[in-house]
Design a protein around this motif. Structure first.
Motif, PDB file in Angstrom:
ATOM      1  N   LYS A 133       0.827  -1.200   0.000  1.00  0.00           N
ATOM      2  CA  LYS A 133       0.000   0.000   0.000  1.00  0.00           C
ATOM      3  C   LYS A 133       0.866   1.258   0.000  1.00  0.00           C
ATOM      4  CE  LYS A 133      -4.069   1.950   2.263  1.00  0.00           C
ATOM      5  NZ  LYS A 133      -5.027   1.801   3.386  1.00  0.00           N
ATOM      6  N   GLU A 134       1.935   1.222   0.792  1.00  0.00           N
ATOM      7  CA  GLU A 134       2.852   2.360   0.814  1.00  0.00           C
ATOM      8  C   GLU A 134       3.541   2.544  -0.543  1.00  0.00           C
ATOM      9  OE1 GLU A 134       4.221   2.282   5.536  1.00  0.00           O
ATOM     10  OE2 GLU A 134       5.345   1.174   4.011  1.00  0.00           O
ATOM     11  N   LEU A 135       3.899   1.454  -1.172  1.00  0.00           N
ATOM     12  CA  LEU A 135       4.549   1.529  -2.473  1.00  0.00           C
ATOM     13  C   LEU A 135       3.581   2.050  -3.535  1.00  0.00           C
ATOM     14  CD1 LEU A 135       7.215   0.960  -3.902  1.00  0.00           C
ATOM     15  CD2 LEU A 135       6.403  -1.346  -4.386  1.00  0.00           C
ATOM     16  N   ASP A 136       2.317   1.609  -3.487  1.00  0.00           N
ATOM     17  CA  ASP A 136       1.326   2.103  -4.445  1.00  0.00           C
ATOM     18  C   ASP A 136       1.063   3.590  -4.243  1.00  0.00           C
ATOM     19  OD1 ASP A 136       1.125  -0.406  -5.487  1.00  0.00           O
ATOM     20  OD2 ASP A 136      -0.669  -0.959  -4.332  1.00  0.00           O
ATOM     21  N   MET A 137       0.971   4.023  -2.992  1.00  0.00           N
ATOM     22  CA  MET A 137       0.733   5.431  -2.714  1.00  0.00           C
ATOM     23  C   MET A 137       1.915   6.281  -3.154  1.00  0.00           C
ATOM     24  SD  MET A 137      -1.618   7.437  -1.535  1.00  0.00           S
ATOM     25  CE  MET A 137      -2.658   6.374  -0.540  1.00  0.00           C
ATOM     26  N   SER A 138       3.116   5.787  -2.937  1.00  0.00           N
ATOM     27  CA  SER A 138       4.304   6.505  -3.374  1.00  0.00           C
ATOM     28  C   SER A 138       4.361   6.598  -4.895  1.00  0.00           C
ATOM     29  CB  SER A 138       5.561   5.811  -2.827  1.00  0.00           C
ATOM     30  OG  SER A 138       6.729   6.478  -3.231  1.00  0.00           O
ATOM     31  N   SER A 139       3.964   5.514  -5.578  1.00  0.00           N
ATOM     32  CA  SER A 139       3.923   5.542  -7.045  1.00  0.00           C
ATOM     33  C   SER A 139       2.890   6.536  -7.543  1.00  0.00           C
ATOM     34  CB  SER A 139       3.614   4.139  -7.576  1.00  0.00           C
ATOM     35  OG  SER A 139       4.600   3.213  -7.183  1.00  0.00           O
ATOM     36  N   SER A 140       1.754   6.650  -6.842  1.00  0.00           N
ATOM     37  CA  SER A 140       0.739   7.636  -7.220  1.00  0.00           C
ATOM     38  C   SER A 140       1.276   9.053  -7.082  1.00  0.00           C
ATOM     39  CB  SER A 140      -0.510   7.458  -6.358  1.00  0.00           C
ATOM     40  OG  SER A 140      -1.062   6.178  -6.534  1.00  0.00           O
ATOM     41  N   LEU A 141       2.061   9.286  -6.046  1.00  0.00           N
ATOM     42  CA  LEU A 141       2.668  10.607  -5.868  1.00  0.00           C
ATOM     43  C   LEU A 141       3.644  10.915  -6.998  1.00  0.00           C
ATOM     44  CD1 LEU A 141       3.154  13.162  -4.224  1.00  0.00           C
ATOM     45  CD2 LEU A 141       4.790  11.884  -2.827  1.00  0.00           C
ATOM     46  N   VAL A 142       4.414   9.899  -7.405  1.00  0.00           N
ATOM     47  CA  VAL A 142       5.336  10.097  -8.523  1.00  0.00           C
ATOM     48  C   VAL A 142       4.568  10.415  -9.797  1.00  0.00           C
ATOM     49  CG1 VAL A 142       7.036   8.937  -9.990  1.00  0.00           C
ATOM     50  CG2 VAL A 142       7.155   8.678  -7.520  1.00  0.00           C
ATOM     51  N   ASP A 143       3.449   9.699 -10.022  1.00  0.00           N
ATOM     52  CA  ASP A 143       2.657   9.955 -11.220  1.00  0.00           C
ATOM     53  C   ASP A 143       2.076  11.362 -11.219  1.00  0.00           C
ATOM     54  OD1 ASP A 143       3.170   7.422 -12.126  1.00  0.00           O
ATOM     55  OD2 ASP A 143       1.324   6.562 -11.306  1.00  0.00           O
ATOM     56  N   SER A 144       1.657  11.853 -10.057  1.00  0.00           N
ATOM     57  CA  SER A 144       1.076  13.192  -9.985  1.00  0.00           C
ATOM     58  C   SER A 144       2.105  14.285 -10.229  1.00  0.00           C
ATOM     59  CB  SER A 144       0.406  13.410  -8.625  1.00  0.00           C
ATOM     60  OG  SER A 144       1.372  13.398  -7.582  1.00  0.00           O
ATOM     61  N   LEU A 145       3.386  13.972 -10.023  1.00  0.00           N
ATOM     62  CA  LEU A 145       4.450  14.952 -10.244  1.00  0.00           C
ATOM     63  C   LEU A 145       5.204  14.711 -11.545  1.00  0.00           C
ATOM     64  CD1 LEU A 145       5.998  15.179  -6.648  1.00  0.00           C
ATOM     65  CD2 LEU A 145       4.718  16.965  -7.828  1.00  0.00           C
TER      66      LEU A 145
ATOM     67  N   ALA B 281       1.076  11.326   5.106  1.00  0.00           N
ATOM     68  CA  ALA B 281       1.825  12.334   4.352  1.00  0.00           C
ATOM     69  C   ALA B 281       1.763  12.051   2.856  1.00  0.00           C
ATOM     70  CB  ALA B 281       3.282  12.360   4.831  1.00  0.00           C
ATOM     71  N   LEU B 282       1.860  10.793   2.453  1.00  0.00           N
ATOM     72  CA  LEU B 282       1.753  10.432   1.041  1.00  0.00           C
ATOM     73  C   LEU B 282       0.363  10.742   0.502  1.00  0.00           C
ATOM     74  CD1 LEU B 282       3.647   7.014   1.026  1.00  0.00           C
ATOM     75  CD2 LEU B 282       4.414   9.132  -0.049  1.00  0.00           C
ATOM     76  N   ARG B 283      -0.671  10.416   1.293  1.00  0.00           N
ATOM     77  CA  ARG B 283      -2.043  10.645   0.844  1.00  0.00           C
ATOM     78  C   ARG B 283      -2.313  12.131   0.634  1.00  0.00           C
ATOM     79  NH1 ARG B 283      -6.625  12.254   2.721  1.00  0.00           N
ATOM     80  NH2 ARG B 283      -5.756  12.602   4.790  1.00  0.00           N
ATOM     81  N   GLN B 284      -1.892  12.970   1.588  1.00  0.00           N
ATOM     82  CA  GLN B 284      -2.110  14.405   1.458  1.00  0.00           C
ATOM     83  C   GLN B 284      -1.322  14.985   0.288  1.00  0.00           C
ATOM     84  OE1 GLN B 284      -1.312  16.348   5.186  1.00  0.00           O
ATOM     85  NE2 GLN B 284      -2.883  15.200   6.300  1.00  0.00           N
ATOM     86  N   SER B 285      -0.117  14.458   0.066  1.00  0.00           N
ATOM     87  CA  SER B 285       0.692  14.946  -1.048  1.00  0.00           C
ATOM     88  C   SER B 285       0.041  14.625  -2.382  1.00  0.00           C
ATOM     89  CB  SER B 285       2.100  14.348  -0.986  1.00  0.00           C
ATOM     90  OG  SER B 285       2.752  14.696   0.212  1.00  0.00           O
TER      91      SER B 285
ATOM     92  N   GLU C  70       9.880  15.761  14.659  1.00  0.00           N
ATOM     93  CA  GLU C  70       8.493  15.344  14.703  1.00  0.00           C
ATOM     94  C   GLU C  70       8.304  14.048  13.914  1.00  0.00           C
ATOM     95  OE1 GLU C  70       4.053  17.045  13.516  1.00  0.00           O
ATOM     96  OE2 GLU C  70       5.873  18.232  13.189  1.00  0.00           O
ATOM     97  N   VAL C  71       7.617  13.087  14.522  1.00  0.00           N
ATOM     98  CA  VAL C  71       7.340  11.819  13.863  1.00  0.00           C
ATOM     99  C   VAL C  71       6.038  11.954  13.085  1.00  0.00           C
ATOM    100  CG1 VAL C  71       6.919   9.361  14.175  1.00  0.00           C
ATOM    101  CG2 VAL C  71       8.532  10.557  15.670  1.00  0.00           C
ATOM    102  N   ILE C  72       6.081  11.684  11.778  1.00  0.00           N
ATOM    103  CA  ILE C  72       4.904  11.837  10.946  1.00  0.00           C
ATOM    104  C   ILE C  72       4.435  10.476  10.469  1.00  0.00           C
ATOM    105  CG2 ILE C  72       5.577  14.132  10.173  1.00  0.00           C
ATOM    106  CD1 ILE C  72       6.520  12.842   7.562  1.00  0.00           C
ATOM    107  N   ASP C  73       3.159  10.394  10.148  1.00  0.00           N
ATOM    108  CA  ASP C  73       2.589   9.192   9.578  1.00  0.00           C
ATOM    109  C   ASP C  73       2.910   9.182   8.091  1.00  0.00           C
ATOM    110  OD1 ASP C  73       1.172   7.049   8.762  1.00  0.00           O
ATOM    111  OD2 ASP C  73      -0.753   7.690   9.581  1.00  0.00           O
ATOM    112  N   LEU C  74       3.707   8.208   7.655  1.00  0.00           N
ATOM    113  CA  LEU C  74       4.169   8.175   6.269  1.00  0.00           C
ATOM    114  C   LEU C  74       3.004   8.044   5.306  1.00  0.00           C
ATOM    115  CD1 LEU C  74       6.502   8.130   4.272  1.00  0.00           C
ATOM    116  CD2 LEU C  74       6.711   5.670   4.644  1.00  0.00           C
ATOM    117  N   MET C  75       2.056   7.170   5.588  1.00  0.00           N
ATOM    118  CA  MET C  75       0.919   6.972   4.696  1.00  0.00           C
ATOM    119  C   MET C  75       0.065   8.224   4.593  1.00  0.00           C
ATOM    120  SD  MET C  75       0.722   4.214   3.026  1.00  0.00           S
ATOM    121  CE  MET C  75      -1.010   4.304   2.606  1.00  0.00           C
TER     122      MET C  75
END
Length: 386
Positions: free
Chosen positions: A185-197, A255-259, A248-253
């Motif tokens: 799920k993290e990898l798919d979300m990260s790939s979506s962020l790459v596609d959006s940029l 942060a990816l979703r908001q990005s 500050e510790v952030i939730d990686l998922m």
């Protein structure tokens, strides 16, 4: 541009005379050091530690110190080296272009054909293009032996010096040796962020904002002097606001979703493309307004006023208020009853209400003095009849 070196590319028995030019330049603003107390220029002097004199550059030699002894190397010694005398760019081998690691690239130079005929130059360029190869070459420049890649850029042969193998460090970090689990799920979300940029790289879309602000600061200080309020001109620094947020510790998922959501909504577009999009939308709006190009007798200022959003908004408001204005105009006409006197018997009938309404309609068209007299006469007639 001024050539900094002249020689020839040699591969086999083919000799290609060329001139060497620097392909890049530094755009940074040149600054020097001054004394903060009086603004005096700070200069560095080449002073001898033994005699204490300032030494001119032509009297300075190089030396090597191994800790116990010092060996002086003069300029004549360096010129006597065989490699320094060479004026050849010797092709060692041709390799696939994708085998070169970009980390090895150092400085870039343009090569211009030097001679009466550029045929050999064009032949080498076309050969590299057709075979998709890069030539690994060896040459000397400024008292250094260099390894370089000879490749094609447009219609020009380019020489890019390469770092030697022992000049590239190895990246060994303990943190990278640990096993880290990445979910699908993290990898798919990260790939979506790459596609959006994702976009095509256009170097002209990017600029050095720091150097632009530095030039702006220099121009402002030249005009206003030292009294310039830099905080008011450029805004306060955000360093203080960001202080303390590094741990500050952030939730990686999250942060990816908001990005991803931010970039899909168009919140992260490059400045140049954002301006182009605004210009395109304004052009489309103008084309939509100019659907009829015939001359209807309106003057140019009126047409321009009709196109502008500021001019269209009041018209819309006026049209919205028009029905309310009509309603308010009808209400007084319905309420105003000039014939409101009761007959002597105190009775009122339907016929009188109709005459009163008709009298009200006539009163709206005639003067007040002309509408009261007929009303009295009708009242006297009814009393006589009674």
């Amino acid at each position: 541009m001024r050539s900094i070196w002249k020689g020839a590319i040699t591969f086999g028995l083919v000799n290609v005379p060329v001139k060497l030019y620097s392909a890049t330049e530094d755009h940074d603003v040149s600054l020097h050091q001054v004394h903060d107390a009086d603004g005096g220029r700070i200069r560095y002097q080449r002073r001898c530690e033994i005699c204490g004199r300032v030494v001119d550059y032509e009297h300075i030699d190089k030396a090597y110190d191994d800790g116990d002894r010092t060996v002086v190397i003069t300029g004549d010694d360096l010129k006597a080296l065989p490699e320094e005398k060479s004026r050849e760019i010797d092709v060692l081998e041709f390799v696939p272009s994708d085998q070169l690691d970009p980390i090895m690239f150092d400085r870039s130079y343009f090569l211009e054909p030097d001679g009466s005929s550029p045929k050999a130059y064009v032949l080498l360029r076309r050969t590299l293009e057709e075979t998709d190869r890069t030539a690994i070459v060896h040459f000397s420049l400024r008292q250094k032996t260099r390894l370089a890649a000879l490749r094609v850029r447009g219609d020009v042969l380019m020489l890019q010096t390469l770092l030697w193998d022992d000049e590239v460090r190895e990246a060994r970090f303990p943190a990278l040796e640990k096993q880290t689990r990445i979910t699908d799920k993290e990898l798919d979300m990260s790939s979506s962020l790459v596609d959006s940029l994702s976009d095509d790289f256009e170097p002209a879309d990017f600029s050095d904002d720091y150097q632009a602000e530095l030039r702006q600061l220099i121009d402002a200080k030249l005009e206003e002097g030292e009294s310039l309020d830099t905080d008011a001109t450029f805004g306060e620094s955000s360093d203080d606001a960001d202080e303390g947020e590094g741990g500050e510790v952030i939730d990686l998922m999250e942060a990816l979703r908001q990005s991803v959501e931010k970039n899909r909504s168009g919140g992260r577009r490059k400045p140049a493309k954002r301006a182009a999009a605004r210009a395109g939308s304004s052009d489309d709006a103008d084309d939509a307004d100019d659907g009829d190009d015939t001359d209807d007798g309106e003057s140019a200022p009126k047409k321009q006023a009709a196109k502008s959003p500021a001019a269209r908004k009041p018209a819309a408001k006026a049209s919205a208020k028009r029905p309310a204005a009509k309603a308010s105009a009808r209400k007084p006409a319905a309420k105003s009853e000039p014939v409101d006197e009761k007959p002597a018997d105190g009775k009122s009938g339907p016929a009188k209400s109709v005459s009163a309404k008709s009298g009200a309609k006539k009163a709206s068209a005639k003067k007040p003095t002309a509408k009261k007299a007929p009303a009295r006469k009708s009242a006297e007639g009814e009393r006589k009849a009674g």
